[in-house]
Each structure stands twice: as C-alpha cells, then as structure tokens.
Write a protein that holds these residues in place. Structure first.
Motif, short mmCIF file in Angstrom:
data_model
loop_
_atom_site.label_atom_id
_atom_site.label_comp_id
_atom_site.label_asym_id
_atom_site.label_seq_id
_atom_site.Cartn_x
_atom_site.Cartn_y
_atom_site.Cartn_z
N GLU A 158 -8.23 14.30 4.72
CA GLU A 158 -8.83 13.15 3.52
C GLU A 158 -7.24 12.51 3.22
OE1 GLU A 158 -9.89 13.30 -1.10
OE2 GLU A 158 -11.56 14.10 0.18
N ILE A 159 -7.34 11.07 3.59
CA ILE A 159 -6.27 10.22 3.25
C ILE A 159 -6.71 9.03 2.27
CG2 ILE A 159 -4.73 8.67 4.44
CD1 ILE A 159 -4.72 11.59 5.64
N TRP A 160 -5.59 8.91 1.29
CA TRP A 160 -5.82 7.92 0.34
C TRP A 160 -4.97 6.82 0.50
CZ3 TRP A 160 -9.43 7.32 -3.47
CH2 TRP A 160 -10.69 8.57 -3.42
N SER A 161 -5.07 5.56 0.45
CA SER A 161 -4.27 4.72 0.32
C SER A 161 -4.31 3.70 -1.10
CB SER A 161 -4.38 3.62 1.44
OG SER A 161 -4.30 4.21 2.85
N ALA A 162 -3.52 3.42 -1.75
CA ALA A 162 -3.70 2.65 -3.02
C ALA A 162 -2.54 1.67 -3.20
CB ALA A 162 -3.80 3.71 -4.03
N ARG A 163 -2.97 0.57 -4.13
CA ARG A 163 -2.25 -0.41 -4.41
C ARG A 163 -2.41 -0.96 -5.77
NH1 ARG A 163 -4.31 -5.31 -3.87
NH2 ARG A 163 -2.19 -6.33 -3.70
N TRP A 180 0.77 -0.94 0.06
CA TRP A 180 0.17 0.09 -0.06
C TRP A 180 1.06 1.13 -0.03
CZ3 TRP A 180 -5.27 -0.04 -0.48
CH2 TRP A 180 -5.95 -1.15 -0.17
N TYR A 181 0.40 2.33 -0.64
CA TYR A 181 1.14 3.59 -0.55
C TYR A 181 0.08 4.58 -0.31
CZ TYR A 181 3.77 7.61 -2.10
OH TYR A 181 4.40 8.84 -2.02
N SER A 182 0.26 5.43 0.86
CA SER A 182 -0.65 6.28 1.32
C SER A 182 -0.28 7.67 1.19
CB SER A 182 -1.19 5.78 2.73
OG SER A 182 -1.51 4.56 2.75
N THR A 183 -1.08 8.72 0.84
CA THR A 183 -0.98 10.26 0.92
C THR A 183 -2.20 10.85 1.68
OG1 THR A 183 -2.01 10.55 -1.20
CG2 THR A 183 0.27 9.86 -1.19
N GLY A 184 -2.21 12.00 2.18
CA GLY A 184 -3.30 12.78 2.72
C GLY A 184 -2.90 14.09 2.90
N GLU A 185 -3.99 14.86 3.10
CA GLU A 185 -3.82 16.30 3.48
C GLU A 185 -4.98 17.08 3.99
OE1 GLU A 185 -3.61 18.15 -0.47
OE2 GLU A 185 -5.68 18.05 -0.80
N VAL A 186 -4.96 18.22 4.69
CA VAL A 186 -5.95 18.66 5.28
C VAL A 186 -6.87 19.24 4.26
CG1 VAL A 186 -6.55 20.59 7.09
CG2 VAL A 186 -4.58 19.03 7.37
N GLU A 187 -8.04 19.20 4.64
CA GLU A 187 -9.14 19.76 3.65
C GLU A 187 -9.76 21.16 3.97
OE1 GLU A 187 -10.66 18.25 0.68
OE2 GLU A 187 -8.75 17.20 0.66
N GLY A 188 -9.58 21.33 5.33
CA GLY A 188 -10.22 22.58 6.02
C GLY A 188 -10.71 22.62 7.30
N HIS A 189 -11.50 23.40 7.70
CA HIS A 189 -12.27 23.29 8.93
C HIS A 189 -14.01 23.40 8.60
CE1 HIS A 189 -9.31 24.19 12.19
NE2 HIS A 189 -8.77 24.75 11.16
N GLU A 190 -14.52 22.75 9.42
CA GLU A 190 -16.08 22.48 9.16
C GLU A 190 -16.48 22.05 10.50
OE1 GLU A 190 -16.30 19.75 5.82
OE2 GLU A 190 -17.10 18.32 7.21
N SER A 191 -17.95 22.21 10.38
CA SER A 191 -18.88 21.88 11.43
C SER A 191 -19.50 20.44 11.32
CB SER A 191 -20.09 22.87 11.73
OG SER A 191 -20.78 22.52 12.78
N VAL A 192 -19.21 19.51 12.15
CA VAL A 192 -19.57 18.03 11.95
C VAL A 192 -20.52 17.86 13.00
CG1 VAL A 192 -17.68 17.12 13.06
CG2 VAL A 192 -19.09 15.74 11.65
N THR A 193 -21.65 17.19 12.95
CA THR A 193 -22.93 16.67 14.03
C THR A 193 -22.75 15.18 13.89
OG1 THR A 193 -24.15 18.58 13.23
CG2 THR A 193 -25.06 16.77 14.47
N VAL A 194 -22.45 14.66 15.14
CA VAL A 194 -22.58 13.45 15.48
C VAL A 194 -23.47 13.09 16.52
CG1 VAL A 194 -20.26 12.75 14.51
CG2 VAL A 194 -20.49 13.59 17.02
#
Length: 698
Positions: free
Chosen positions: A636-641, A611-625
């Motif tokens: 957002e993180i991506w793993s690919a092979r 697997w080879y993985s990369t990622g970056e920050v998308e920004g700030h946002e409000s999330v409800t759980v």
C-alpha cells in the motif's frame, strides 16, 4: 423554464464565468442565472441531474476559451470525446431540446470546427457566437445582455438594463435631477404667471385699472416679462395714450409687484459632464490559503460616465496584506476599463474579512469585501480516518522530507518513442543546472524538461546526466530502431547476449517476456484499453521495455521507456499515468517488513507539485485476475500534497493518491494495481484498475 445556464470548464474559463454570473445576475436577477450543477447526491444518476438542470433553462451560454476543445483528462484522453463529460452533456442536452445555445468566445478564441466536435455537438459550430474580452468587459458583456434581452423580451425594442450597484443608481438619479430640474422650475413659474394674468384681465373690475395706469416694470434684458398695465378700450383701438382725468381721485393703494420669474424662453443651462466609476466584482473570496503561499485576484475599474475620470485611490491594502498590481492609466476616458491585480500574501493565520475602499469623485467610496481563510502549513495526511480505539492502530502521518539545501538533481523521467530510424527522447529533470544526453545530441537548452529527436542506425544506449549543486546523477536508455524489413529480419535486431544475463537470477524477467494488462477506470466514461509490455533488454538494475496498445486486430507502438529495478520510486508515462516500481519485487527490493518514506514522486501533469509518498508491505494474500489466481505480496503506497489551487479548482485538484499493488514472484512483475485519486474537496476523482490478462515468458 426561463433561466440562463452558464456552461464552462474550470481549467479554461472559471474566472470569466464568475464575473459573467455577477453581470447577468445583476441584470436578470440571481434567481434566473445558474452556473454549476451542485448538490448531486451519491447514488444519483448525474446524467439525469444535468438534463433536469439544463432543461429548466431557456438559454445555455457556452463559454469557449482557447483550450476548450483540447483539454484532456489524467489519461491523456480529450474530455470532449468522453460521452459522460459534463460540458458535452450540458451542450448536447440543450441542442436536443431546442434550447437556445449561445457560444461566447473568450479573449479571441476561435469557434470550434465541425471536425473537432463530437457528432452530437456538430450543430454548435453553426451557432452565432458573441465575443467577450477583458479589456472591453462592459461593452462586450453589454452586447451579450442585449442579445439575451431580445430572447426574453422579443416585443420590446429596448430594455433598460438594471444598474448593478446601489451607488450607480444614486449617481444616475442625481444626474437626471441636475439636468431637468431647472427646466421643470421654469415651466411651473410660467404656468403660475399665465394664470395670474388671466385672473387680472377678466376677473378684476375695469375701473381699478382706468384710475391710474400701472407704471411699467423694468426687467433685465435676458429675462423679459410683460408689464402689467391696462389701457381704455378707446386707447386700445386708436393706439394713443389716454390723458389723465382732471378730477382728483384718491390714489389707489399700490399693487404688490410680483416677484420676477424666468421666462420660458430662457436659454438652457449647459449640462455638466462627469465621469462615473464602476467596480466589479464587489466581493472576492480567496478560499483557503496556506501560510507562505499567496492568492491572486483582480478587480476591473470602468469609467461609465461622460467625462474623463482620474485614477481612483484604493485604501486599506496595507491592513489586508495586499500588494497592488495597478495597470490603470492616470485617467480613464469614458467607457474605458482597466484591471488592478490584488495579490494576497498573508502573514498570519485566521479568517480574512476586510474591506477595501475605492475613492470616487463624489466622495462616496466603493467598498470591496475580501474574504477567505488562512491556515498554518500542515503535513499531508491520508484520507483514511484515524480511529484510535479500533485495532489495528492508525498509521502515523507521513514525515516531511528533511530539507537539504541546495537540493540534489533528480531525473524524474527518461523515455523514448521510436518511429523507423528516428527516436524521440523525452526527459524531465528537477533541481538541475545542466543536462546532457550522450552520444548525441549533447548539452540541452532546457535543463528541466523537453524532447529531442535523434537518428538511429543501430541499437544505441543513450545516457542522460543532470548536474546541479556540485552533484550529478545519471540514467541510461537503450533504443532499438524499427527494422524496415518485415518479420524475418526482426531476430537479427535483438542481440543474443542478454539471454544469459537475464538467467543469472531466475527472479528477473527475460528479454522478450510479455505482459498484457487490461486498464479501466471507475466511471462509465473512463477509457478501457489493453496494454502490452515487452522486455527489450534486462540488466542488473533496470529493464528497457516497449509499451503497445493491443486492439482486436491491430497493435500500435506507444512508447519505449527505461524502468529501474531495485529502486522504490514513482514512474510516470502519458499512457499509464503514475506507477510504483513495476519490477521492485523481481529485483529483490521487497520483503515482508519493507516500508518506505520520501519515495521520489514526479509532478502530476507538470502542474500539481510537491508530492510526498510513503508505503509499506501489507502482507501476503491470494489475488485473482483474468490471467489466473496467484499468491502475491500486497503493498500500500500513499502520495499526498497540500492543496494550492483556487476555490473553483477544488473538485479537479488532486491531493491524495492511494496505490494497492500485488506482486507475484512467478510473474516477475505486478499482477494487479488499483490507483485511487482524491480531490481537494474530498471527492473521489477516479479509480484506475490494472489487471494482468495474459503473460508469456521465455
């Protein structure tokens, strides 16, 4: 409703299913045999689609290998326990509709016990099974075909099976002609001679024979034929030879002597026994193979004749980049089979369409067609389409990791599971030549992965050291034994010192902080669980945490694990699967411009690698759980092979995983994570959602 449906798991019996399909299709016709439920369009109820496919058949064949009952999904749950598992749906539908279900046991597999099956499949254990083996493929599959013939043709005692190949039919015709041709010729000649004798005796005038007797014809002893001569009636009655008449009558013209013909009593010629070569399959599809990789397939050679057969010669392998793994003896006795492995190691890209030629005794070669496609090695690309004309600009494909031979050792996983005064320490290490755990048990026999059990008397810090390529890497794990005393003694086990240490930085979690998550999958059959994470100890670079499963009135301890804090990496556990650094934001490892490449990523289920993985920050946002609404930073993180499985594994082989993660500063851990897995075929395998339900901080 007269089809035959083959039910099988790709992980357990895909190779046998393909060969059995070819065998049954050759005997019953391809229009009667079904192997897969294909073409289920998006939005279609797959349960209804499976029921329609199964109910259109008269017989369901269930291929059962050694792992049939125990195969689990990505979350560790046994697939047979999933009400929407395809194999369970196919089998239960056939049992409910009184469709004949025939279990087929592969290579010595045992019939599943009743207690190992769901209730709706319990009657499967009472069905009479048929065994199939690779070494006795023709004979064992012949038993299955004979059983199916009795189902489809109950009024016929014997059904002559269809010949699977054109060359087999020609050989069979020649064999019958060779065996019965001489006898048919003898019979026809005998009938002709008998007709000639009757015509001579009753139709020709009598004086023709009294003038001059016909001299007897000498024949070889082994082919006697009666002489054509006529005696007067008086001579016939007295048994004496008639004297020739004195009158000189002109001699009659000599009668043409008929050609000698073999008597009907001639001994039959011995039948010559010959060997006959059958080959299965006649076509092999290697699918898509990347340069540098290899594909493996095999063919089965069977002597279906009456005599020994010399091992045939296989031609064309050099041009096809094929290496033979020939396990056949010098001679095959009648009904004996052997396997020849065909390892395809391509040296150039492009389509594969090559014929192998297998010699036969009668000089009529058998042709095996090899197909597939060889592609250049490419970088893994996220499934998100790149649209150049629409902002924001598409993300560049991940850069390949820089080769640095020899690779440095890596500790992929180091966890513990405590039961009373014993702890099971499990580890997974890459590129290591030597692995030790201190203070005990010391050096480990397996430098890659394993589990060891140690005894605990008190709180203990275990240190794992992996050495390789003149370098070493370490990790540590704090394990606390379970107290035999009930709740009052629990506070004495946890030392008081970690409290001030956790308060050095208010962003860090504290000992006894708890987070409760609800975990659910995309499908109705996906497990739904509630997992509680408790912090046992906290230091400047890691958190020791305890995982528990919480039910309505119970709590079950699952595992204890060591999680790094400020490091961006992928951690994996049998309970939660793969996660991206849960405490990364709390330890200050994330800001609004953070991005990562070459994130360390463990193998999936110890099988899908590289697997080879990369990622970056998308920004700030409000999330409800369920636990509330939070101001979070989104990653957002991506793993690919690159796909490495066979063609039949394309729907079950993961090649891309996308993670969307929301960190909230006041929670000190992520509040939500969505993990989407995509297969090599492009189909979405699952989407797992982790949401914070409740939390408690000290």
């Amino acid at each position: 409703m007269d089809g035959i449906f083959i039910s099988y798991r790709r992980e357990d019996s895909a190779g046998y299913a393909g060969r059995l399909y070819d065998r049954l299709a050759a005997h019953f016709g391809a229009e009667r045999v079904f192997m897969d439920v294909e073409g289920i369009a998006p939005g279609t109820d797959f349960v209804d689609a499976i029921e329609r496919a199964v109910t259109s058949c008269k017989v369901l064949i269930v291929l059962i290998g050694n792992e049939w009952t125990g195969i689990a999904d990505g979350s560790g749950r046994r697939r047979l326990d999933d009400p929407n598992d395809f194999i369970r749906l196919e089998t239960s539908t056939a049992l409910k509709r009184d469709i004949r279900v025939v279990p087929v046991l592969l290579e010595g597999a045992q019939m599943p016990r009743v207690d190992a099956l769901p209730d709706e499949l319990s009657s499967l254990s009472r069905r009479q099974a048929i065994e199939i083996s690779h070494k006795q493929w023709e004979a064992s599959t012949g038993n299955l075909i004979e059983a199916l013939d009795k189902i489809y043709f109950p009024d016929t005692s014997t059904v002559t099976p269809q010949v699977t190949t054109t060359t087999g039919q020609e050989d069979s015709s020649r064999s019958h002609a060779k065996r019965w041709g001489p006898w048919l010729a003898v019979g026809l000649v005998g009938v002709a001679l008998a007709g000639a004798w009757v015509a001579t005796r009753w139709l020709m005038p009598e004086e023709t024979f009294t003038a001059t007797p016909v001299a007897p014809i000498t024949r070889p002893a082994e082919v006697p034929i009666a002489a054509l001569e006529h005696k007067p009636e008086s001579a016939q009655l007295s048994g004496a030879e008639p004297e020739p008449e004195a009158t000189s009558a002109p001699e009659p013209e000599p009668v043409a002597e008929p050609e000698p013909a073999p008597s009907l009593e001639t001994e039959p010629e011995p039948v010559q026994l010959v060997g006959r070569l059958d080959v299965q399959p006649h076509r092999i599809d290697y699918g898509t193979i990347t340069l540098g990789a290899s594909g493996m397939a095999s063919i089965t050679l069977t002597n279906s004749g009456d005599a020994d057969l010399a091992a045939p010669r296989i031609g064309g392998v050099e041009a096809a980049d094929i290496t033979l793994d020939n396990r056949c003896p010098d001679k095959l006795v009648p009904d004996e089979s052997c396997v020849v492995g065909l390892r395809f190691e391509p040296r150039r890209a492009g389509p594969l369409n090559i014929e192998l030629s297998i010699g036969r005794v009668d000089d009529t070669p058998i042709t095996i067609l090899l197909t597939g496609k060889v592609v250049e090695k490419t970088l893994p690309v996220p499934s998100t389409p790149i649209v150049e004309s629409t902002p924001p600009p598409a993300k560049p494909p991940p850069e390949p990791p820089k080769a640095s031979p020899p690779p440095a050792p890596k500790i992929l996983n180091f966890t513990s599971k405590v039961s009373g005064s014993a702890a099971e320490l499990c580890y997974r290490v890459a590129n290591a030549e030597r692995v030790t755990i201190t203070p005990r048990p010391g050096r480990l026999n397996n430098p890659q992965s394993g589990c060891v059990t140690v005894r605990l008397k008190e709180r203990t810090t275990f240190k794992i050291v992996a050495r390789g390529a003149d370098r070493s890497i370490t990790d540590s794990l704090v394990v606390v034994p379970e107290s035999p005393v009930a709740a009052p003694a629990a506070p004495e086990v946890i030392p008081a010192k970690p409290e001030p240490k956790a308060l050095v930085n208010s962003r860090l979690p504290n000992v006894r902080d708890r987070w409760t998550y609800r975990v659910r999958g995309q499908w109705a059959s996906s497990p739904r669980r509630t997992i509680e994470v408790s912090a046992l100890s906290v230091n400047s670079d890691a958190v020791e945490e305890l995982l528990s499963q919480v039910e309505a009135e119970s709590r079950k301890t699952l595992a204890q694990r060591h999680v790094r804090g400020p490091v961006a990496y992928m951690t994996q556990s049998p309970i939660l699967g793969t996660e991206f650094s849960p405490y990364l934001a709390a330890f200050g490892g994330v800001d609004s411009k953070s991005s990562w490449k070459g994130i360390p990523t463990p193998d999936t289920n110890n099988f899908w690698t590289k697997w080879y993985s990369t990622g970056e920050v998308e920004g700030h946002e409000s999330v409800t759980v369920p636990a509330g609404t939070f101001d979070a930073i989104k990653l957002e993180i991506w793993s690919a092979r690159t796909a490495s499985g066979s063609q039949t594994e394309r729907d079950s082989e993961p090649v891309r995983i996308q993670y969307n993660i929301w960190y909230a500063a006041e929670i000190k851990r992520y509040v939500k994570m969505v993990r989407t897995t995509t297969a090599a075929s492009g189909q979405r395998m699952n989407t797992d959602t982790f949401e914070l339900v409740a939390y408690r901080q000290q």
